[in-house]
Design a protein around this motif. Structure first.
Motif, PDB file in Angstrom:
ATOM      1  N   UNK B  20       0.814  -1.204   0.000  1.00 50.52           N
ATOM      2  CA  UNK B  20       0.000   0.000   0.000  1.00 50.52           C
ATOM      3  C   UNK B  20       0.851   1.259   0.000  1.00 50.52           C
ATOM      4  N   UNK B  72      -6.896   4.983   7.855  1.00 46.06           N
ATOM      5  CA  UNK B  72      -8.282   5.393   7.778  1.00 46.06           C
ATOM      6  C   UNK B  72      -8.979   5.330   9.130  1.00 46.06           C
ATOM      7  N   UNK B  73      -8.298   4.825  10.151  1.00 43.04           N
ATOM      8  CA  UNK B  73      -8.926   4.819  11.457  1.00 43.04           C
ATOM      9  C   UNK B  73      -8.806   6.181  12.120  1.00 43.04           C
ATOM     10  N   UNK B  96     -10.878  10.009   8.975  1.00 41.79           N
ATOM     11  CA  UNK B  96      -9.830   9.173   8.399  1.00 41.79           C
ATOM     12  C   UNK B  96      -8.703  10.025   7.801  1.00 41.79           C
ATOM     13  N   UNK B  98      -5.912  10.617   5.164  1.00 46.64           N
ATOM     14  CA  UNK B  98      -5.615  10.144   3.823  1.00 46.64           C
ATOM     15  C   UNK B  98      -4.147  10.247   3.478  1.00 46.64           C
ATOM     16  N   UNK B 114     -10.011  13.623   6.131  1.00 49.30           N
ATOM     17  CA  UNK B 114     -11.231  13.439   5.362  1.00 49.30           C
ATOM     18  C   UNK B 114     -12.053  14.711   5.303  1.00 49.30           C
ATOM     19  N   UNK B 141     -11.853  16.129   0.663  1.00 49.13           N
ATOM     20  CA  UNK B 141     -10.841  15.400   1.400  1.00 49.13           C
ATOM     21  C   UNK B 141      -9.450  15.661   0.818  1.00 49.13           C
ATOM     22  N   UNK B 143      -6.229  14.373  -0.265  1.00 45.01           N
ATOM     23  CA  UNK B 143      -5.741  13.042  -0.590  1.00 45.01           C
ATOM     24  C   UNK B 143      -4.238  12.923  -0.586  1.00 45.01           C
ATOM     25  N   UNK B 159      -9.950  16.673  -4.459  1.00 42.43           N
ATOM     26  CA  UNK B 159     -10.702  16.288  -5.650  1.00 42.43           C
ATOM     27  C   UNK B 159     -10.968  17.548  -6.449  1.00 42.43           C
ATOM     28  N   UNK B 189     -15.152  13.836 -12.170  1.00 38.22           N
ATOM     29  CA  UNK B 189     -14.368  14.479 -11.119  1.00 38.22           C
ATOM     30  C   UNK B 189     -12.934  13.966 -11.194  1.00 38.22           C
ATOM     31  N   UNK B 191      -9.553  13.252  -9.481  1.00 38.27           N
ATOM     32  CA  UNK B 191      -8.995  13.007  -8.159  1.00 38.27           C
ATOM     33  C   UNK B 191      -7.489  13.127  -8.262  1.00 38.27           C
ATOM     34  N   UNK B 193      -4.279  12.120  -7.092  1.00 42.00           N
ATOM     35  CA  UNK B 193      -3.832  11.034  -6.228  1.00 42.00           C
ATOM     36  C   UNK B 193      -2.524  11.333  -5.526  1.00 42.00           C
ATOM     37  N   UNK B 234      -1.350   6.753  -9.956  1.00 45.84           N
ATOM     38  CA  UNK B 234      -1.632   6.698  -8.531  1.00 45.84           C
ATOM     39  C   UNK B 234      -0.526   7.212  -7.634  1.00 45.84           C
ATOM     40  N   UNK B 285       0.759   1.218  -6.198  1.00 46.07           N
ATOM     41  CA  UNK B 285       0.251   2.230  -5.286  1.00 46.07           C
ATOM     42  C   UNK B 285       1.332   2.964  -4.524  1.00 46.07           C
ATOM     43  N   UNK B 299      -0.296  -3.732  -5.964  1.00 44.12           N
ATOM     44  CA  UNK B 299      -1.319  -4.538  -5.331  1.00 44.12           C
ATOM     45  C   UNK B 299      -1.185  -6.005  -5.695  1.00 44.12           C
TER      46      UNK B 299
END
Lengths: 224, 684
Positions: B20, B72-73, B96, B98, B114, B141, B143, B159, B189, B191, B193, B234, B285, B299
């Motif tokens: 990740x 994300x927690x 979260x 990012x 977020x 958010x 990112x 975004x 939209x 994004x 990254x 990404x 990623x 991934x």
């Protein structure tokens, strides 16, 4: 004032048709009514209207009375029967005393948190009973775990990433197709990766193996 | 050598999790990698890319030298790299998280949340982070984040727009709309990254349309735009000298951009896309640009290190591409007497009994099984933590495993064909946490590797109990944890390797420290003690092999001979470390070694090959006559059948006639990966 206006309208009404002919025929004079008959008519009208209003008032009063009775009935039903109340009040006064100060602060935070929870998440079910009096202990008060917002935030974040990377508009294909195409375009052509999906006819295969076992066992017992 | 019946096991369903994010530490040349299941791994580049430490956890995205992770927690976690667990966590209070970025000095940490806010944290020297202030918040958010090298400005990508924030005042200095240059019909939209901020004031962004764009932040204008792929771009990484960047896309391709002069020798420079690479099949990623190599993690669970040819000084094996998919640790334990295998997954354990056959055959034949391998037991671990280590006793009646915070011991009863499992109560609390577990060969004792270099010895009592006997500690204390253990067959000696690469040997008869193996400059990847001669066989991450005699406390004569003549060039150029060493009980001079791609039987009685001899000569030897064979025979007998498509996870000798190899076909892993982006090929 309403009555006066109504009387005026009613008086205007017979006047209007009387006035209509003057519009068509201007030279005729209005009808002659004697004062007595006019007065009698007015009286009758007044009485009728009064009756109607009185009936209306009576109706409203009746409705109000009935509602009050209903409320009284509900309130009476909500409280426990008189006899039980007296018995409880009399029998363990000591226990009620020491429990009620405990019950009161106990009730309060639960009540407050109940409001908070309901405010935040309306769908949650609370199972505790609000009430200072207790029956013999045939209930369980359960405080369910708070569903806090971080879980929802995380889920929204994960959904966002998933929709951006794997949602519609991204050109995704399954792993099987991807590697199978690579196999076919290779110099040495090979079969597709998952040429046979093992889950095809799984139930049939299981039944077939069971039947074979059963048949073999029967054969063995028959021959023995 | 001899004939072996080989149990080829392919039912270990290991699917490694995707990579990740990564963080590179320039001074120590270490790379920290976080996977999608929350595990954090640290690779040591100086020690030949050996995967040093692993710890398990939850979903994250991360950074750091002192290693910080944010996920994300919503909290920022600092990892204790010595004890291999999260040390402390601070809640970000923004939902979260990012993205996270540290400034050049490593004093401040910025996180993008977020809710659209960017928060600054101070890195406290003693440990942890402390909230400093909130910067300007806008809807959308955040990112990605990047610090300007001077530490005065921050670029944040959201975004549809990028904004540049002034750190001192907290205001948004510039807001750049990213979606303006797309025709109205294709407007979706956009994004952003990932983002990078150069010291010249250029902001580089990569977005979901597959474009890499260069912006001038002060004027808010677009300098240059390159469309790199039709799927999203990404990840982005900039080299230290800021003349080269690497971009990773969703289609598995990575591209390098370089700042080159327009005319040779001219002043004006432009960013030009120079090298495309297709090393991955799935989304890339995370990318990192080191001074000499491009590192990408995707991934598809692969870590690919691609050295840049113009930066490589000497022509050696350093200049080759390296791919790491399978972990460098042992995930399989074997109970030799009971013929059981214990597979360690991240959240559960599986116990299998090997099949058996009663036929014999010739070399290369596949024998039919009279009894199929059986899946006996599946033990699920409770809680979100990963299983860190596990072991099964040689008789198969004890199973132990440990997560970062709990240790579990189970007693397994075999009644005929069925088994029953019972948890052993009363495990002493001081045994937590356990980094490595090993059962003694007589199944009477369990050795638990713990932190600060200590090893606990626990006696396993018969009906189902355990008693802590002793704790062995190194003479000079150390802060690192022990990660490898080996015990002798007679139960007298125990060797333990701690994170500072020191190998200590303890005597179990007197429970005290016996000796220390002389320090070497590399990490130990595997060690084992010979059952009869009590020689400690060690393999290091730079592929060197040593043999140390424990009773005499010095290297053996064979080991000195190996060091004098040196190992074969091809042996030293292998890129995966040896993960397991086993001995042949019948023949004392034979050692079985394996790494990811090969299996080797080392015969110490035969001469060592020099650089001119062919290292892998087993197939040629079969065709030669007897005297010719005797001339060409050398000590290394290597089997390379596992190279193509079916890497080897574990190999062990069950008894003198039986070998078990656990393979993991790469195709099986690929079939279970998430969906990749479709590549349109001509003719399909």
């Amino acid at each position: 004032m309403v009555r006066r206006r109504r009387r005026q309208e009613k008086e205007a009404a017979p006047v209007a048709p009387a006035a209509a002919p003057p519009s068509s025929e201007d030279d005729e004079a209005p009808e002659e009514l004697s004062f007595g008959t006019a007065r009698a008519e007015a009286e009758a009208e007044r009485k009728l209207v009064g009756e109607a209003a009185r009936r209306h008032r009576e109706l409203l009063k009746e409705k109000r009375r009935r509602r009050q009775e209903l409320f009284a009935e509900q309130k009476r039903r909500k409280l426990l029967p008189e006899a039980l109340l007296q018995e409880l009040a009399a029998a363990p006064p000591a226990r009620a005393d020491e429990r009620s100060p405990a019950a009161a602060p106990d009730k309060r935070p639960q009540g407050v948190s109940a409001k908070q929870n309901e405010g935040r998440i309306p769908g949650q079910v609370k199972k505790d009973k609000a009430g200072g009096t207790r029956s013999k202990g045939n209930y369980i008060a359960v405080h369910l775990k708070d569903e806090n917002l971080t879980g929802l935030h995380q889920q929204t974040a994960k959904d966002f990433i998933h929709s951006q990377l794997y949602g519609p508009g991204t050109n995704r294909t399954s792993a099987n197709e991807f590697f199978s195409i690579a196999n076919k375009k290779d110099l040495v052509k090979k079969a597709a990766v998952q040429f046979v999906d093992k889950s095809w006819g799984l139930e049939k295969k299981q039944r077939a193996t069971k039947f074979t076992k059963y048949w073999v066992a029967r054969k063995v017992t028959n021959t023995l | 050598m001899g004939e072996f019946e080989v149990h080829r096991v392919r039912f270990f369903g290991l699917v490694p999790a995707g990579v990740r994010c990564m963080a590179y530490q320039h001074n120590g040349r270490r790379l920290a990698l976080a996977r999608t299941d929350g595990a954090v791994e640290v690779y040591n580049f100086a020690a030949n890319y050996y995967m040093e430490k692993v710890s398990g956890g939850r979903e994250r995205g991360g950074q750091g030298w002192r290693l910080f992770g944010a996920g994300l927690s919503g909290d920022i976690t600092e990892y204790d790299l010595e004890r291999l667990r999260p040390a402390r966590a601070v809640d970000g209070f923004g939902g979260p998280i990012w993205s996270m970025a540290a400034n050049n000095d490593g004093t401040r940490l910025a996180i993008g949340c977020e809710d659209g806010s960017v928060k600054l944290f101070q890195v406290v020297p003693g440990g942890g982070v402390q909230f400093e202030k909130n910067l300007d918040r806008q809807k959308g958010r955040v990112l990605c984040l990047s610090w300007h090298p001077s530490g005065t400005h921050l670029a944040a990508g959201s975004i549809d727009f990028i904004r540049v924030l002034d750190v001192h005042s907290g205001r948004t200095a510039q807001r750049i709309m990213v979606n303006c240059h797309v025709p109205k019909s294709k407007k979706r939209e956009c994004v952003v990254w990932s983002i990078a901020f150069l010291s010249s004031g250029t902001v580089i962004s990569s977005d979901s349309f597959g474009r890499v764009q260069f912006w001038d932040w002060e004027r808010g204008t677009l300098q240059d735009s390159h469309t790199v792929s039709s799927s999203a771009a990404l990840s982005l990484a900039v080299s230290e000298k800021e003349d080269s960047i690497v971009v990773g896309t969703s289609a598995g391709a990575t591209y390098q951009f370089q700042l080159l002069p327009v005319k040779a020798g001219g002043q004006e420079k432009r960013w030009v896309r120079t090298k495309p690479f297709q090393h991955h099949t799935h989304d890339v990623r995370a990318v990192v640009h080191t001074p000499t190599a491009l590192i990408s993690g995707g991934l598809d669970a692969q870590l690919v290190i691609r050295p840049l040819m113009e930066k490589v000084q000497k022509k050696g094996y350093d200049a080759a591409l390296r791919k790491f998919t399978l972990p460098h640790r042992r995930l399989v334990s074997c109970a030799r007497k009971a013929r059981l295998l214990l597979f360690q997954f991240s959240q559960h354990l599986e116990l299998w009994r090997l099949g058996s056959t009663n036929k014999t055959g010739k070399d290369g034949e596949t024998l039919p099984l009279s009894r199929m391998p059986e899946h006996l037991l599946q033990l699920k671990s409770k809680g979100p933590e990963h299983i860190y280590c596990s072991c099964v006793s040689p008789c198969g009646s004890w199973i132990a495993y440990s997560t970062a915070s709990r240790f579990h011991l189970y007693r397994v009863q075999h009644e005929g064909d069925s088994i029953s499992v019972k948890k052993v109560p009363g495990v002493p609390k001081l045994l937590l946490p356990a980094y490595q577990l090993l059962c003694a060969s007589d199944s009477g004792r369990l050795f638990i590797a713990s932190d600060r270099g200590s090893v606990h010895v626990v006696q396993l009592l018969e009906p189902g109990g355990c008693k802590h006997l002793h704790t062995l500690r190194p003479p000079a204390g150390t802060r690192e944890a022990v990660y490898l253990l080996a015990s002798s067959a007679d139960g007298n000696w125990l060797a333990a390797v701690s994170g500072d690469w020191e190998v200590h040997v303890y005597s179990l008869k007197h429970f005290k420290h016996h000796c220390t193996v002389p320090t070497y400059s590399c990490a130990v990847t595997a060690l084992a003690i010979h059952p009869t001669t009590n020689n400690l066989f060690i393999s290091y991450s730079d592929q060197q092999l040593f043999e140390f005699s424990i009773p005499e406390k010095q290297y053996t004569a064979w080991s000195r001979a190996v060091q004098n003549s040196g190992l074969h060039k091809l042996w030293l150029e292998r890129d995966s470390p040896i993960t397991h060493i086993a001995f042949n009980p019948k023949n004392t001079s034979q050692v079985l070694l394996h790494d990811v791609y090969m299996l080797c039987v080392l015969d110490k009685s035969l001469p060592l090959p020099d650089d001119s001899a062919v290292l892998v000569n087993q197939s040629t030897l079969k065709q030669l006559s007897e005297p010719a064979r005797r001339r060409q025979l050398h000590a290394f007998k290597i089997c390379k059948k596992f190279q193509v498509g079916s890497p080897l996870l574990f190999a062990d000798l069950l008894d003198e006639r039986c070998l078990v190899t656990v393979e993991r076909p790469a195709l099986d892993i690929s079939a279970q990966l998430p969906p990749p982006v479709q590549q349109k090929k001509f003719g399909t």
